[in-house]
Design a protein around this motif. Structure first.
Motif, PDB file in Angstrom:
ATOM      1  N   TYR A  56     -61.014 -12.223  13.813  1.00 10.62           N
ATOM      2  CA  TYR A  56     -60.752 -13.003  14.824  1.00 10.62           C
ATOM      3  C   TYR A  56     -59.596 -13.013  15.644  1.00 10.62           C
ATOM      4  O   TYR A  56     -59.498 -13.132  16.860  1.00 10.62           O
ATOM      5  CB  TYR A  56     -61.096 -14.458  14.520  1.00 10.62           C
ATOM      6  N   ALA A  57     -58.302 -12.821  14.939  1.00 10.86           N
ATOM      7  CA  ALA A  57     -57.004 -12.827  15.509  1.00 10.86           C
ATOM      8  C   ALA A  57     -57.015 -11.538  16.275  1.00 10.86           C
ATOM      9  O   ALA A  57     -56.148 -11.484  17.266  1.00 10.86           O
ATOM     10  CB  ALA A  57     -56.065 -12.960  14.430  1.00 10.86           C
ATOM     11  N   ASP A  58     -57.872 -10.421  16.073  1.00 14.47           N
ATOM     12  CA  ASP A  58     -57.677  -9.150  16.830  1.00 14.47           C
ATOM     13  C   ASP A  58     -58.585  -9.083  18.190  1.00 14.47           C
ATOM     14  O   ASP A  58     -58.559  -8.310  18.705  1.00 14.47           O
ATOM     15  CB  ASP A  58     -58.372  -8.339  15.898  1.00 14.47           C
ATOM     16  N   LYS A  59     -59.199 -10.270  18.330  1.00 17.37           N
ATOM     17  CA  LYS A  59     -60.236 -10.417  19.686  1.00 17.37           C
ATOM     18  C   LYS A  59     -59.430 -10.076  20.869  1.00 17.37           C
ATOM     19  O   LYS A  59     -59.649  -9.312  21.631  1.00 17.37           O
ATOM     20  CB  LYS A  59     -60.943 -11.412  19.584  1.00 17.37           C
ATOM     21  N   GLU A  60     -58.051 -10.819  20.928  1.00 14.99           N
ATOM     22  CA  GLU A  60     -57.238 -10.591  22.279  1.00 14.99           C
ATOM     23  C   GLU A  60     -56.017 -10.931  21.910  1.00 14.99           C
ATOM     24  O   GLU A  60     -55.494 -11.707  20.840  1.00 14.99           O
ATOM     25  CB  GLU A  60     -58.020 -11.451  23.431  1.00 14.99           C
ATOM     26  N   ASN A  87     -55.202 -17.303  19.191  1.00 17.36           N
ATOM     27  CA  ASN A  87     -55.176 -18.266  20.317  1.00 17.36           C
ATOM     28  C   ASN A  87     -56.546 -19.357  19.997  1.00 17.36           C
ATOM     29  O   ASN A  87     -57.023 -19.324  19.390  1.00 17.36           O
ATOM     30  CB  ASN A  87     -55.093 -17.614  21.466  1.00 17.36           C
ATOM     31  N   SER A  88     -56.344 -20.545  20.856  1.00 17.96           N
ATOM     32  CA  SER A  88     -57.109 -21.516  20.548  1.00 17.96           C
ATOM     33  C   SER A  88     -58.462 -20.785  20.868  1.00 17.96           C
ATOM     34  O   SER A  88     -59.634 -21.491  20.332  1.00 17.96           O
ATOM     35  CB  SER A  88     -56.868 -22.566  21.766  1.00 17.96           C
ATOM     36  N   LYS A  89     -59.097 -20.077  21.790  1.00 13.58           N
ATOM     37  CA  LYS A  89     -60.094 -19.354  22.110  1.00 13.58           C
ATOM     38  C   LYS A  89     -60.701 -18.651  20.638  1.00 13.58           C
ATOM     39  O   LYS A  89     -61.821 -18.634  20.384  1.00 13.58           O
ATOM     40  CB  LYS A  89     -60.171 -18.585  23.354  1.00 13.58           C
ATOM     41  N   GLU A  90     -59.805 -17.744  20.313  1.00 11.93           N
ATOM     42  CA  GLU A  90     -60.435 -17.255  19.037  1.00 11.93           C
ATOM     43  C   GLU A  90     -60.457 -18.222  17.879  1.00 11.93           C
ATOM     44  O   GLU A  90     -61.317 -17.962  17.088  1.00 11.93           O
ATOM     45  CB  GLU A  90     -59.065 -16.170  18.599  1.00 11.93           C
ATOM     46  N   PHE A  91     -59.495 -19.272  17.746  1.00  7.34           N
ATOM     47  CA  PHE A  91     -59.809 -20.209  16.780  1.00  7.34           C
ATOM     48  C   PHE A  91     -61.141 -20.848  16.794  1.00  7.34           C
ATOM     49  O   PHE A  91     -61.805 -20.809  15.892  1.00  7.34           O
ATOM     50  CB  PHE A  91     -58.648 -21.174  17.032  1.00  7.34           C
ATOM     51  N   GLU A  92     -61.505 -21.190  18.149  1.00 11.57           N
ATOM     52  CA  GLU A  92     -62.788 -21.946  18.429  1.00 11.57           C
ATOM     53  C   GLU A  92     -63.808 -20.994  17.776  1.00 11.57           C
ATOM     54  O   GLU A  92     -64.925 -21.448  17.241  1.00 11.57           O
ATOM     55  CB  GLU A  92     -63.053 -22.597  19.839  1.00 11.57           C
ATOM     56  N   THR A  93     -63.904 -19.639  18.298  1.00 12.02           N
ATOM     57  CA  THR A  93     -64.725 -18.818  17.841  1.00 12.02           C
ATOM     58  C   THR A  93     -65.041 -18.959  16.675  1.00 12.02           C
ATOM     59  O   THR A  93     -66.071 -18.844  15.833  1.00 12.02           O
ATOM     60  CB  THR A  93     -64.604 -17.422  18.534  1.00 12.02           C
ATOM     61  N   PHE A  94     -63.807 -18.671  15.713  1.00  9.58           N
ATOM     62  CA  PHE A  94     -63.984 -18.587  14.209  1.00  9.58           C
ATOM     63  C   PHE A  94     -64.512 -19.844  13.649  1.00  9.58           C
ATOM     64  O   PHE A  94     -65.418 -19.817  12.905  1.00  9.58           O
ATOM     65  CB  PHE A  94     -62.419 -18.519  13.674  1.00  9.58           C
ATOM     66  N   LYS A 146     -53.826 -28.136  16.666  1.00 11.67           N
ATOM     67  CA  LYS A 146     -52.729 -28.628  17.139  1.00 11.67           C
ATOM     68  C   LYS A 146     -52.065 -29.171  15.878  1.00 11.67           C
ATOM     69  O   LYS A 146     -50.824 -29.084  15.641  1.00 11.67           O
ATOM     70  CB  LYS A 146     -52.785 -29.817  17.877  1.00 11.67           C
ATOM     71  N   SER A 147     -52.850 -29.743  14.786  1.00  8.83           N
ATOM     72  CA  SER A 147     -52.239 -30.257  13.701  1.00  8.83           C
ATOM     73  C   SER A 147     -51.743 -29.159  12.622  1.00  8.83           C
ATOM     74  O   SER A 147     -50.840 -29.205  11.935  1.00  8.83           O
ATOM     75  CB  SER A 147     -53.506 -31.168  12.839  1.00  8.83           C
ATOM     76  N   VAL A 148     -51.969 -27.867  12.972  1.00 10.68           N
ATOM     77  CA  VAL A 148     -51.565 -26.736  12.214  1.00 10.68           C
ATOM     78  C   VAL A 148     -50.600 -25.951  12.915  1.00 10.68           C
ATOM     79  O   VAL A 148     -49.768 -25.251  12.236  1.00 10.68           O
ATOM     80  CB  VAL A 148     -52.574 -25.948  11.439  1.00 10.68           C
ATOM     81  N   ASP A 149     -50.539 -25.716  14.082  1.00 16.46           N
ATOM     82  CA  ASP A 149     -49.849 -25.146  14.918  1.00 16.46           C
ATOM     83  C   ASP A 149     -48.353 -25.417  14.694  1.00 16.46           C
ATOM     84  O   ASP A 149     -48.084 -26.708  15.144  1.00 16.46           O
ATOM     85  CB  ASP A 149     -50.188 -24.873  16.330  1.00 16.46           C
ATOM     86  N   GLN A 178     -44.895 -24.808  18.473  1.00 12.69           N
ATOM     87  CA  GLN A 178     -46.267 -25.093  18.797  1.00 12.69           C
ATOM     88  C   GLN A 178     -46.238 -24.311  20.180  1.00 12.69           C
ATOM     89  O   GLN A 178     -46.248 -24.330  21.200  1.00 12.69           O
ATOM     90  CB  GLN A 178     -46.321 -26.785  19.099  1.00 12.69           C
ATOM     91  N   ASP A 179     -46.818 -23.041  19.874  1.00 12.14           N
ATOM     92  CA  ASP A 179     -47.047 -21.911  20.815  1.00 12.14           C
ATOM     93  C   ASP A 179     -48.272 -21.614  21.177  1.00 12.14           C
ATOM     94  O   ASP A 179     -48.614 -20.566  21.891  1.00 12.14           O
ATOM     95  CB  ASP A 179     -46.215 -20.727  20.281  1.00 12.14           C
ATOM     96  N   GLY A 180     -49.384 -22.615  20.544  1.00  9.39           N
ATOM     97  CA  GLY A 180     -50.752 -22.313  20.891  1.00  9.39           C
ATOM     98  C   GLY A 180     -51.127 -21.256  20.155  1.00  9.39           C
ATOM     99  O   GLY A 180     -52.523 -20.606  20.687  1.00  9.39           O
ATOM    100  N   GLU A 181     -50.415 -20.680  19.352  1.00  7.45           N
ATOM    101  CA  GLU A 181     -51.042 -19.475  18.578  1.00  7.45           C
ATOM    102  C   GLU A 181     -50.960 -19.821  16.849  1.00  7.45           C
ATOM    103  O   GLU A 181     -49.909 -20.584  16.606  1.00  7.45           O
ATOM    104  CB  GLU A 181     -50.298 -18.121  18.579  1.00  7.45           C
ATOM    105  N   ILE A 182     -51.898 -19.430  16.262  1.00  3.43           N
ATOM    106  CA  ILE A 182     -51.819 -19.789  14.813  1.00  3.43           C
ATOM    107  C   ILE A 182     -51.879 -18.640  14.008  1.00  3.43           C
ATOM    108  O   ILE A 182     -52.444 -17.677  14.055  1.00  3.43           O
ATOM    109  CB  ILE A 182     -53.155 -20.382  14.258  1.00  3.43           C
TER     110      ILE A 182
END
Ligand SMILES: [Ca+2]
Ligand SMILES: [Ca+2]
Ligand SMILES: [Ca+2]
Length: 215
Positions: free
Chosen positions: A26-30, A37-44, A67-70, A77-81
């Protein structure tokens, strides 16, 4: 005797590897390949933990979880996990799962699944069950004492343990996480302390995995 070195991976090792591979997928998608990022995280979340996600009433839940883990690891808090932040989240869900299973009478522990669990759910559940198997050998069934932990390390993480030169490695590993969640070094590991250790091993493993790709 080359074939003797190649012992098949244990259930624990397979589950750890599976979690690393899924994060990577999932991290590799974009964008940054090492973070979600939040989109990859939501897809995951919607794909791999759909049964958890769809039971949440709050439509903002995924944003809140993210937000709680970023920033939990690097303070940014860079919007990336990153992988470690991801493991904090997964670990939290697994702690809840472990508590639920411990409270549940054994007869009800295997409800017929209505939907087929995903690879991610299987891997998480199997780690919880491995912990419970060893922790439940004697004494408190939600704590691993040294003997139980040693049996776990020598059986489930045999290839890691066998490769360590330090004869005290098991004791040192145990001491490194004991008390990390409750501040009490009681020579026993609860599930959360156990997960801190496993998480640390997975982060090391993940780094090796990523650098292998960069070559
Ligand atoms: Ca990414
Ligand atoms: Ca025990
Ligand atoms: Ca402890």
């Amino acid at each position: 005797m080359a074939h003797m070195n190649k012992i098949p991976p244990s259930e624990m090792e397979r589950s750890m590897e599976k979690i690393i591979t899924i994060f990577q997928r999932y991290a590799d998608k974009e964008g940054n390949q090492a973070t979600m990022n939040s989109k990859e995280f939501e897809t995951f979340m919607n794909t791999e933990l759909g049964s958890f996600t769809k039971n949440q009433k709050d439509p903002q839940i995924l944003k809140k979880i993210m937000k709680s883990v970023d920033g939990g690891v690097d303070g940014k808090q860079d919007g990336e996990i990153d992988f470690q932040e991801f493991l904090n989240l997964i670990g939290g869900i697994m702690v809840a799962c472990n508590d639920a299973l411990l409270k549940c009478p054994p007869s009800k522990q295997h409800p017929a699944p209505t939907v087929k669990p995903t690879d991610m759910e299987c891997a998480m559940e199997s780690i919880v069950r491995v912990f419970q198997h060893y922790a439940g050998k004697k004494g408190e069934n939600d704590q691993m004492d040294y003997t139980e932990f040693e049996a776990f390390m020598r059986t489930e993480l045999k290839s890691f343990t066998d490769n360590q030169k330090d004869p005290n490695i098991i004791r040192k590993l145990m001491e490194s996480v004991d008390g990390s969640t409750d501040g009490r070094q009681d020579r026993k590991l609860n599930f959360q302390e156990f997960m801190n250790l496993i998480g640390g091993l997975m982060v090391a493993c993940h780094c090796a995995f990523v650098s292998q790709f960069k070559k």
